[in-house]
Structure formats: structure tokens, C-alpha cells
Enzyme design. Structure first.
Site, PDB file in Angstrom:
ATOM      1  N   PRO A  77       0.924   4.349  -1.036  1.00  0.00           N
ATOM      2  CA  PRO A  77       0.508   5.666  -0.529  1.00  0.00           C
ATOM      3  C   PRO A  77       0.470   5.751   0.994  1.00  0.00           C
ATOM      4  O   PRO A  77       0.675   6.827   1.563  1.00  0.00           O
ATOM      5  CB  PRO A  77      -0.897   5.836  -1.125  1.00  0.00           C
ATOM      6  CG  PRO A  77      -0.867   5.012  -2.373  1.00  0.00           C
ATOM      7  CD  PRO A  77      -0.048   3.817  -2.020  1.00  0.00           C
ATOM      8  N   ASP A  78       0.223   4.627   1.665  1.00  0.00           N
ATOM      9  CA  ASP A  78       0.181   4.619   3.130  1.00  0.00           C
ATOM     10  C   ASP A  78       1.559   4.741   3.758  1.00  0.00           C
ATOM     11  O   ASP A  78       1.678   5.134   4.926  1.00  0.00           O
ATOM     12  CB  ASP A  78      -0.447   3.317   3.637  1.00  0.00           C
ATOM     13  CG  ASP A  78      -1.961   3.314   3.520  1.00  0.00           C
ATOM     14  OD1 ASP A  78      -2.539   4.378   3.246  1.00  0.00           O
ATOM     15  OD2 ASP A  78      -2.557   2.242   3.698  1.00  0.00           O
ATOM     16  N   HIS A  79       2.590   4.374   3.017  1.00  0.00           N
ATOM     17  CA  HIS A  79       3.917   4.277   3.608  1.00  0.00           C
ATOM     18  C   HIS A  79       4.825   5.456   3.298  1.00  0.00           C
ATOM     19  O   HIS A  79       5.732   5.757   4.075  1.00  0.00           O
ATOM     20  CB  HIS A  79       4.603   2.990   3.144  1.00  0.00           C
ATOM     21  CG  HIS A  79       3.810   1.751   3.391  1.00  0.00           C
ATOM     22  ND1 HIS A  79       3.204   1.496   4.591  1.00  0.00           N
ATOM     23  CD2 HIS A  79       3.498   0.704   2.580  1.00  0.00           C
ATOM     24  CE1 HIS A  79       2.565   0.325   4.524  1.00  0.00           C
ATOM     25  NE2 HIS A  79       2.717  -0.152   3.317  1.00  0.00           N
ATOM     26  N   HIS A 120       0.855  -1.192   0.000  1.00  0.00           N
ATOM     27  CA  HIS A 120       0.000   0.000   0.000  1.00  0.00           C
ATOM     28  C   HIS A 120       0.892   1.244   0.000  1.00  0.00           C
ATOM     29  O   HIS A 120       0.960   1.976   0.992  1.00  0.00           O
ATOM     30  CB  HIS A 120      -0.920  -0.009   1.214  1.00  0.00           C
ATOM     31  CG  HIS A 120      -1.781  -1.235   1.323  1.00  0.00           C
ATOM     32  ND1 HIS A 120      -2.281  -1.875   0.218  1.00  0.00           N
ATOM     33  CD2 HIS A 120      -2.227  -1.923   2.393  1.00  0.00           C
ATOM     34  CE1 HIS A 120      -3.005  -2.917   0.607  1.00  0.00           C
ATOM     35  NE2 HIS A 120      -2.985  -2.961   1.916  1.00  0.00           N
TER      36      HIS A 120
END
Length: 403
Positions: free
Chosen positions: A170-172, A168
């Protein structure tokens, strides 16, 4: 300004938002994470899980996002809990959330209401697509954002279906990174002026920022970008190539003709590399399929670590493609103290990472505290910050307000 003077009321759950507040906690801020047994952070349900740990207390993923935080079990479905949250917000200098627009407002915890009582408040909201527009109420995670932003479509080989980023992304990286920069800028601004800030980070917009060159090319009439695998204009060869062993690879990138000659020298100048066409970038670009196939045959003769050492000695950009175990055993990361072992009440001895930076006022990295059990500091926060008596805390716990 000292980070230890900052108290954060944290309503961020799961990935991107929790990473932002985790970094603030690692720098020394007092971060109070709000969740409840009625609605625990979904990340507590995500694997990998430690065998034998109690339900909601054994997630390694949750551990990696929540070191150094405190957990307040506050059942926000109850009006009395929402009143407690508003009272607690008045004692915090930063309030964060990554909910859909309108949820915090329904609880009486919107920016307008809180800032009316404290104009110096810094408020971070991280809705997926912003707080206005027809898609404002849509919800999703990093994989959703990667898909609707176009990032998934651009990831993969040109002759295959898109495969995405493998995590994921974009989350990181983009969303927590952009949000943290915004928060730090607001914190330093307040230290100079006393003024608070409202920060809205629409996670889709933050992710689209990654694709600036492709968007500009399209806007200039260049058409939609095509998947190109590991290839990149201006570098041939560029990719990952097989090495000796099963599923062992190394990455190699050649950006100029001098680098190509150095690569040929390092590999013993095999006859195919002496082809005059390959001495220039345009020539290698025309023969890119052949170059990659032949180079893969050469790299298979070497162990990955030995080949990378050989190429790096020639000034060639190269690295071993590491497994998770390789990363844990990486000499550079361990020399920098990136991995630390800590004790957790349910999982026992666990390994967590610490940021590669530290707060200037401390002059060193803080030793990480374990991620909190759900509601672990509830009584402490209620009595010390809110002034509730021990008996009142017990009553609220029994009535599933502090729960």
C-alpha cells in the site's frame, strides 16, 4: 501551469506520503520537507544503511523517497516553531501531511485555518482510516494497512498460511498513486478556476479499492475469496516455473487455447502436452495440478533468459523473475535512463531512480538532486522565504527551534 511555480510544505513522513511529494519534486515543484532532530523522519532509521555515513544520513530507503527535496529542521514541539510553520504555509500553494487526525490542527496548521487566509490552498491529508469514525486515531504503516484491509489474507497459496505481499505494497502503489492523482487534479483545477481543494485520502480505503472484484463477488453471495497463489480464473497455466540453475524462475501465462498450442510448440511438443483434454481451458483447469507440475519439469531444461525469449517469440506472455541485481542491470530500464548515479554528501556515489515521465513544460526528465541532509536548507529557507536575519537564524538554531 508550471510545476516550478508550485511550492509544497511537506509534513509527510516514511513511505506513501513521502513518495507523493517526491514525485512532485521530481517534476519540478519546490518541496520543503519538515522534520527535526527531535523527531526525524523514521525512514532515516530504515535500512539499508551506507557504512560510514553519519547517523540519520545513510539510509538508502530514505534516499529513494526524497530526491529533489529541501529539508527544514523545525522542532514542532516548540510554539515558536509552530508560528514559523504557519508563516511558511502562507508562502506555499500546497500543504501535505500523513499524520493522525488532529495533529496539524493542534499546531494551527489545519485546513480550515490555513484556507481562511488563502482560499486557493491545496491541502492533502493522508490519515490511515480517515478523519472520522471510531478508528480515526489508529496509526500504522503499509504492512498494517495490508493486514486490516484483507490484502494479506488473500496473498499466498490455498493450502498454506497467508504470506502477504512481500513488501509494504500500500505504501508503494495504491496510496501514493491515488494521492498524486488527487493532487494533480486539484492543481489543474486551481490553474483554471483559482479555487483550492481539501483532499483526504484514507489509506485503508485506497487499499480496499484493489479488491473491488472480490468485494462484489462477496456482496453477490459468492462467499469470501480464497487464496489462489499465482493462479487466476481464465488462465491455465499461470504462475512461476523453475528454470536451470539455483532458485531461477520464469513467469508464464496462457489465456487461450491458441496460446497453449504455441507453448507446446515452443517446448518441442512433449507427449503429455498432446493430451486432448489439455487443448481447452476447461480441460486444463480440471488438470491444473498436473499441468503445473509437468510444465515445471519442462522449464527446468532451459536457462530462464533463453526460454523467455523463445516463448515471447511465439507471442506467449513470459518474463524472467528478476533479482534486485537483475533489476539494476535491466537493459530496458537503463536504456530509458531510469537509474541515475548522483553524489551524496554522506553516502558518496549512490544510485537513484527517476520517474518514467516528465513535466510537459520541461520536455525532458530532470536530473535528480540528492536527498537532503536533515535540516540542510534550514538557513536558506529561513532567510530567503521568511526574511529572518542570519543572526536570528543562529539564535533559533541555538535554542533548538530551527533544529
Amino acid at each position: 501551469m508550471r510545476f516550478s511555480d508550485i511550492r509544497v510544505l511537506d509534513f509527510c513522513w516514511v513511505g506513501a506520503g513521502a513518495f507523493v511529494t517526491r514525485l512532485l519534486a521530481d517534476l519540478g515543484a519546490d518541496v520543503i520537507k519538515v522534520e527535526s532532530h527531535a523527531h526525524p523522519d523514521n525512514l532515516r532509521l530504515s535500512g539499508p544503511h551506507k557504512s560510514g555515513a553519519r547517523h540519520l544520513e545513510g539510509s538508502g530507503y530514505f534516499a529513494s523517497r526524497n530526491t529533489n527535496k529541501k529539508s527544514l529542521a523545525l522542532n514542532m514541539t516548540r510554539p515558536e516553531a509552530r508560528a514559523i510553520a504557519r508563516k511558511l504555509a502562507a508562502k506555499c500553494s500546497v500543504v501535505t501531511n500523513n499524520f493522525r487526525p488532529g495533529i496539524m490542527e493542534r499546531w494551527g496548521l489545519g485546513y480550515a485555518e490555513l484556507a481562511a487566509a488563502d482560499p486557493s490552498l491545496i491541502y492533502l491529508a493522508m490519515p490511515m482510516q480517515g478523519s472520522s469514525g471510531p478508528h480515526k486515531s489508529y496509526i500504522g504503516f503499509g504492512s498494517t494497512i495490508a493486514a486490516i484491509s484483507g490484502l494479506v489474507e488473500m496473498s499466498g497459496a490455498p493450502d498454506r498460511a497467508p504470506i502477504g505481499t512481500g513488501t509494504h505494497y500500500p505504501d508503494h502503489v495504491p496510496n501514493p498513486g491515488h494521492a498524486l492523482v488527487g493532487l494533480l487534479a486539484a492543481i489543474f483545477h486551481r490553474a483554471r478556476t483559482g479555487e483550492g481543494q481539501y483532499i483526504e485520502l484514507a489509506q485503508l480505503e485506497s487499499t480496499v479499492n484493489l479488491m473491488g472484484p472480490s468485494i462484489m463477488r462477496y456482496a453477490a453471495g459468492g462467499g469470501l475469496p480464497r487464496r489462489s497463489g499465482n493462479r487466476r480464473d481464465g488462465a491455465v497455466p499461470r504462475g512461476v516455473f523453475p528454470c536451470a540453475g539455483e532458485d531461477v524462475w520464469c513467469a508464464i501465462e496462457i489465456e487461450d487455447d491458441r496460446g497453449w498450442q504455441a507453448l507446446a510448440e515452443a517446448l518441442g511438443r512433449p507427449p503429455w502436452m498432446t493430451d486432448p483434454r489439455l487443448g481447452t481451458l476447461p480441460g486444463r483447469s480440471e488438470c491444473i495440478d498436473m499441468v503445473e507440475a509437468k510444465l515445471g519439469e519442462e522449464t527446468r531444461r532451459f536457462k530462464a533468459e533463453a526460454l523467455v525469449a523463445l516463448l515471447q517469440a511465439q507471442g506467449i506472455a513470459s518474463a524472467v523473475v528478476e533479482t534486485s541485481r537483475d533489476v539494476m542491470e535491466d537493459r530496458q530500464l537503463n536504456a530509458r535512463g531510469y537509474w541515475r548515479e548522483i553524489d551524496h554528501a554522506e553516502m558518496g556515489r549512490i544510485t537513484v531512480n527517476v520517474p518514467p515521465f516528465f513535466a510537459a513544460d520541461e520536455g525532458r526528465k530532470r536530473e535528480p538532486a540528492p536527498p537532503p541532509l536533515l535540516g540542510e536548507q534550514t538557513r536558506e529557507i529561513a532567510t530567503t522565504l521568511l526574511g529572518l536575519s542570519d543572526s536570528e537564524c543562529t539564535r533559533l538554531m541555538n535554542e533548538q527551534v530551527l533544529w
